[in-house]
Write a protein that holds these residues in place. Structure first.
Motif, PDB file in Angstrom:
ATOM      1  N   ILE A   9      39.516  44.281  42.444  1.00  0.00           N
ATOM      2  CA  ILE A   9      38.765  43.166  41.865  1.00  0.00           C
ATOM      3  C   ILE A   9      38.188  42.334  43.001  1.00  0.00           C
ATOM      4  N   ASN A  10      36.887  42.132  42.971  1.00  0.00           N
ATOM      5  CA  ASN A  10      36.233  41.240  43.909  1.00  0.00           C
ATOM      6  C   ASN A  10      35.894  39.947  43.173  1.00  0.00           C
ATOM      7  N   ALA A  11      36.113  38.834  43.828  1.00  0.00           N
ATOM      8  CA  ALA A  11      35.943  37.552  43.138  1.00  0.00           C
ATOM      9  C   ALA A  11      35.235  36.531  44.018  1.00  0.00           C
ATOM     10  N   ALA A  62      25.742  34.503  42.749  1.00  0.00           N
ATOM     11  CA  ALA A  62      27.081  34.945  43.137  1.00  0.00           C
ATOM     12  C   ALA A  62      27.410  36.288  42.518  1.00  0.00           C
ATOM     13  N   LEU A  63      27.050  36.478  41.259  1.00  0.00           N
ATOM     14  CA  LEU A  63      27.300  37.754  40.582  1.00  0.00           C
ATOM     15  C   LEU A  63      26.525  38.879  41.267  1.00  0.00           C
ATOM     16  N   LEU A 102      27.825  42.432  42.839  1.00  0.00           N
ATOM     17  CA  LEU A 102      27.308  43.707  42.326  1.00  0.00           C
ATOM     18  C   LEU A 102      26.646  44.531  43.426  1.00  0.00           C
ATOM     19  N   HIS A 103      26.049  43.855  44.387  1.00  0.00           N
ATOM     20  CA  HIS A 103      25.376  44.545  45.494  1.00  0.00           C
ATOM     21  C   HIS A 103      26.282  44.719  46.716  1.00  0.00           C
ATOM     22  N   HIS A 104      27.569  44.432  46.544  1.00  0.00           N
ATOM     23  CA  HIS A 104      28.577  44.620  47.597  1.00  0.00           C
ATOM     24  C   HIS A 104      28.225  43.862  48.872  1.00  0.00           C
ATOM     25  N   GLN A 105      27.709  42.658  48.698  1.00  0.00           N
ATOM     26  CA  GLN A 105      27.344  41.846  49.852  1.00  0.00           C
ATOM     27  C   GLN A 105      28.458  40.888  50.272  1.00  0.00           C
ATOM     28  N   THR A 152      23.584  29.338  53.149  1.00  0.00           N
ATOM     29  CA  THR A 152      23.384  30.442  54.100  1.00  0.00           C
ATOM     30  C   THR A 152      23.805  31.792  53.521  1.00  0.00           C
ATOM     31  N   LEU A 153      25.040  31.894  53.044  1.00  0.00           N
ATOM     32  CA  LEU A 153      25.558  33.191  52.597  1.00  0.00           C
ATOM     33  C   LEU A 153      25.068  33.579  51.207  1.00  0.00           C
TER      34      LEU A 153
END
Length: 343
Positions: free
Chosen positions: A170-172, A246-247, A251-254, A311-312
């Protein structure tokens, strides 16, 4: 691929549904309607042309959450707003807040951990910082002892997500809001508090429209420019767009870590009196207010350091305090018209 939005008919949730649908996402809105209305779905449809899928579900019911994920087995991401949020009520009824805010989170994560990959956006709060020692507040500022069970559920919720993300796929992203205000420019959706408003701006607009006799300003002896408390007021439309960004990052694994944290604010503090004066300017209304004693638990000031999100995430606020207050007033006037019986 579908995105689940819990508390989707609430203030921030509904604006985020609009932002998601505008970007082409297929969304499922979940809400128990304890602090919202089905009419919000119609407002979203009028704005976007599409009515979101909707499930009236109590997320404290574990079997109901399990059935939801079986029905929609292609849920890839969850944006979790659903929570009780009144500070005073949480002090009076702490077990209700711990049950509602933590159990719902746990049951959602239990379903997501069974997926090969899942993405989770958590609605957190700047309350986790308490009265920070330095302004503006960065994401690295120490987490203070919570002043209420509500604030504590946000801190505990963040810790639960971090612990699960260490061992599950899970990535959050934890989004710590400052003070969301305003309404959609169409006045089709906005903030709709049940009973006496707990937040400043709906109390201002309800006072201006005549629903409240006067506005109480809690304290004018704070060490600020005019003695009133300072907060970072962010337009809810800007806030909603941050959830989409943020989503997409997940989803783009950034994302650089399994769990990332971002402050969402304007980076500017405004005092209560400054907000009142700005409202009077945009609405051409003279507001009836009085100075009263400080309210227990209120801090002196809080405003965000926004560089990390700028920035991010590549996100920053675009709408001003005046924009937000003008939209909130437009929404309040529309609500007043809708209450009047047809002639």
């Amino acid at each position: 691929m579908k995105i689940l939005v819990t508390g989707g008919l609430g203030f921030i949730g509904s604006h985020t549904l609009v932002a998601l649908q505008t970007e082409g996402f297929e969304v499922i809105a979940v809400d128990n309607l304890s602090n919202s209305s089905l009419e919000v779905l119609d407002g979203i449809e009028r704005i976007t042309g599409t009515k979101p899928l909707f499930e009236n579900i109590e997320l404290r019911n574990k079997s109901a959450v399990q059935k939801l994920f079986k029905k929609y087995d292609d849920i890839r991401g969850v944006i979790h707003f659903a929570a009780s949020k009144a500070v005073g009520e949480s002090v009076e009824n702490p077990l209700l807040y711990y049950e509602n805010n933590l159990n719902s989170l746990i049951y959602l994560l239990q379903e997501l951990q069974q997926k090969p990959a899942a993405h989770f956006i958590f609605s957190s709060s700047c309350t986790v910082y308490g009265q920070a020692e330095k302004m503006p507040i960065t994401e690295d500022a120490p987490i203070q002892v919570a002043l209420s069970p509500y604030g504590n559920t946000k801190q505990i919720g963040e810790e639960i997500i971090k612990d699960v993300a260490k061992v599950k796929n899970i990535n959050a992203i934890l989004l710590r809001y400052f003070n969301p205000i305003g309404a959609h420019e169409s006045a089709e959706i906005g903030e709709l508090p049940l009973g006496v408003p707990q937040n400043l701006v709906p109390f201002i607009t309800q006072t201006a429209i005549g629903l409240r006799e006067k506005l109480s300003v809690f304290g004018n002896d704070y060490p600020t420019t005019d003695g009133t408390a300072v907060r970072d007021y962010i337009h809810v439309v800007d806030l909603a767009k941050a959830h989409v960004v943020a989503l997409q990052r997940l989803l783009h694994h950034q994302n650089l870590e399994n769990v990332e944290i971002f402050n969402l604010g304007t980076g500017k503090g405004s005092s209560v009196l400054e907000v009142i004066q700005a409202f009077e300017k945009v609405s051409d209304q003279k507001l009836n207010y009085q100075i009263v004693g400080r309210r227990e638990g209120d801090i002196t000031e809080a405003y965000a350091h926004t560089e990390k999100a700028n920035t991010l995430l590549g996100w920053k606020t675009e709408l001003s305090l005046e924009d937000a207050l003008s939209s909130a007033w437009k929404w309040e006037k529309k609500l007043e018209i809708s209450k009047k019986p047809p002639s």
